[in-house]
Design an enzyme around this catalytic site. Structure first.
Site, PDB file in Angstrom:
ATOM      1  CG  ASP A 258       0.723  -2.037  -0.167  1.00 44.56           C
ATOM      2  OD1 ASP A 258       0.593  -2.337  -1.362  1.00 44.56           O
ATOM      3  OD2 ASP A 258      -0.223  -1.625   0.542  1.00 44.56           O
ATOM      4  CD  GLU A 291       1.524   0.050  -4.599  1.00 43.52           C
ATOM      5  OE1 GLU A 291       0.601  -0.008  -5.427  1.00 43.52           O
ATOM      6  OE2 GLU A 291       1.406  -0.360  -3.426  1.00 43.52           O
TER       7      GLU A 291
END
Length: 583
Positions: A258, A291
């Protein structure tokens, strides 16, 4: 044949039948005691570099914690399981207790990946996800990705408030239930991915600053507080070991990291990826996904497989909904050209000024990368959950337009991802939800409402209370009463085509470019690995587009006759047509 897998960590509680070793890094502490429930605390031995260690003969299942200089008792930062939530006791776990039924599973090549992102809590926990696996396999999914499961405060959380990265949250199930889920997926031929968060800890239950303040920086801030100090080798090892823990002990087939743009020492990403490749067994397929909002492609040249492509989502969403606020402002003009670039090169912004960022440049060149370096999607947890009312695309756009976009997503050589409920045209929201203690809950509630007060679309509207039980319950996807069956049939058909005709040809595929042919229409072409040529024509708006005639063998058309119109120089509105010229 069964087998057991265990990852020996250099910290935490490493169980052995004869003696369990406890190890805890706290250089700011002069002394640390180990407290095993039911026994008096005992002093741990301190090394010069701040490691505290003790070996104790305790059974699996024993509860323990560490007691700091000031008397504060804290859970193990490397706890494998918690009793009593994030403020409670850590539990000694025997990793070898689970007997794997699929020890010889070696994963699947990346080109075969079709990812389905889901929230374990919305499925009723790990066992509920396991029950859904046969349905997802029948749909054509090849990889199931769990949103973060690291232990969080309370019994419900959308996933990004975790504070114990090694401990699956007990609200979803025990460690062996998670292993059983992964095992069942492998028995069905499905990969299992896990979303992990290494850029911040949640606001409640993070005891690391009390034990070791140097873990965080005071000279660099993130949206969630002080940045984690990846300059320290102990910090780097803590997170690198976490990736190896999930991949080796739990046998996940891949990880999604993330918001890595919030990690200041970007070299750690490459260091971690190299450690993964050096550790994973030869011949086993393991995939690493990032990401990165900054559209940086540098890590994709090394050991990282792919990156989420927000640009693909944003341009398609803007075209389907007409939204222009926030980052959608960057995609409001020249939509057709931006769509063409997303299809052919991945990133739309490759160093150009971003209106949303006040003209600052965003992105790096990406056209040289293979299509599989990008994961594309129409929806995900971020793009729905970060909206004030958690609106799904199905509730915002015409069904025919969504289906055309879905067809394009599932037929291009980029790696596609679906979000839970997408396969049944669900219109139920996916909201931001938490289960914080009262004071923090009130602060989060006020902060959430303040965040959206500046958006005209939400003026005067009551933003759902993140801490309310009904906010979570509303987020569980429900099939659309009228369109669910047809949408599932469409996706199954598209994924069958992808598996038979496209995925086997993806290795070695290269883009041959794309061009805009209308306000929100584009034609893209790829030379596939075996020499076949894939052409995809996509029109996201209702008005037909005129273009030079395009011919070729039909692989798919959203409506009968659409390919005939394309041969005559018209791309009908809300249409996707795929042509495949086999070598």
């Amino acid at each position: 044949m069964t087998a057991a897998f265990a990852r020996n960590l250099t910290f935490g509680a490493q169980f052995a039948p004869e003696a369990t070793r406890f190890r805890f890094w706290a250089p700011a502490q002069n002394g640390v005691k180990l407290e095993v429930r039911g026994e008096p605390p005992t002093e741990m031995i301190r090394s010069e570099d701040g490691w505290f260690e003790e070996t104790r003969n305790v059974p699996a299942g024993a509860r323990y914690r560490f007691v700091l200089d000031d008397g504060l008792a804290v859970p193990d930062p490397a706890s494998r399981l918690q009793d009593g939530d994030v403020h409670g006791w850590s539990v000694v776990v025997d990793p070898n207790a689970y007997a794997w039924e699929t020890p010889d599973w070696r994963g699947r090549p990346w080109a075969q990946a079709v990812i389905y992102e889901l929230h374990a809590g919305c499925f009723g926990g790990f066992d509920g996800v396991a029950e859904a696996l046969p349905r997802l396999k029948a749909l054509g999914i090849t990889a199931v990705q769990l949103m973060p499961i690291a232990d969080f405060p309370g019994v419900r959380n959308w996933g990004y408030d975790g504070v114990l990265p090694y401990a699956p949250d007990a609200a979803y199930g025990a460690p062996d239930q998670l292993k059983r889920l992964v095992d069942k997926a492998h028995a069905l031929g499905l990969m299992m991915f896990l979303d992990v968060v290494y850029n911040h800890f949640g606001p409640d239950g993070n005891y690391i600053p009390a034990a070791n303040p140097v873990f965080f920086r005071d000279d660099l801030q993130t949206p969630w507080g002080g940045a984690i100090d990846f300059r320290l080798p102990e910090v780097r090892r803590y997170f690198t070991e976490n990736t190896l823990f999930w991949l080796m002990e739990y046998r996940f087939d891949g990880l999604r990291l993330d918001a890595v743009h919030a990690i200041s020492e970007q070299d750690w990403i490459d260091e971690m990826a190299e450690a993964v490749r050096a550790t994973v067994e030869p011949g086993r397929h393991v995939h690493l996904v990032l990401e990165n909002e900054h559209n940086q492609q540098s890590h994709l040249a090394g050991e990282v497989d792919a990156q989420w492509n927000d640009d693909f989502h944003h341009v398609v969403h803007a075209a389907l909904t007409g939204e222009r606020e926030g980052y959608y402002a960057d995609y409001a003009e020249d939509v057709g050209a931006k769509l063409a670039r997303a299809l052919s090169e991945g990133f739309v912004y490759q160093g150009e000024p971003s209106p949303h960022l006040d003209g600052r440049r965003r992105g790096t060149p990406s056209g040289h990368l293979p299509p599989t370096a990008f994961i594309s999607f129409l929806q995900n947890h971020d793009q729905i959950g970060n909206r004030a009312f958690g609106d799904r695309l199905n509730a915002l756009a015409a069904p025919e337009a969504v289906e055309a976009a879905t067809a394009a997503l599932l037929l291009i050589p980029q790696i596609p991802m679906l979000f839970m409920g997408e396969e049944t045209a669900s219109e139920t929201p996916f909201l931001f939800f938490t289960d914080h203690e009262p004071d923090l809950a009130e602060a989060v509630r006020k902060g959430r409402r303040k965040e959206f007060a500046k958006f005209a679309a939400f003026a005067g509207a009551e933003i759902p209370d993140p801490n309310a039980v009904e906010t979570f319950e509303r987020s569980i996807p429900k099939p659309h009463p009228e369109r669910a069956e047809a949408r599932a049939a469409l996706i199954a058909r598209l994924l069958a085509l992808r598996a038979a005709e496209i995925a086997p040809r993806i290795p070695g595929a290269v883009s041959e470019g794309a061009e805009a042919v209308g306000p929100a229409a584009a034609v893209a072409r790829w030379r596939l690995g075996d020499g076949a040529r894939l052409t995809l024509a996509l029109n996201l708006v209702n008005e037909p587009a005129s273009l030079a005639p395009v011919a070729g063998p039909i692989l798919f058309e959203t409506a009968p006759g659409a390919a005939d119109a394309l041969r005559a120089g018209t791309l009908p509105g809300r249409t996707t047509i795929a042509l495949l010229e086999r070598a």
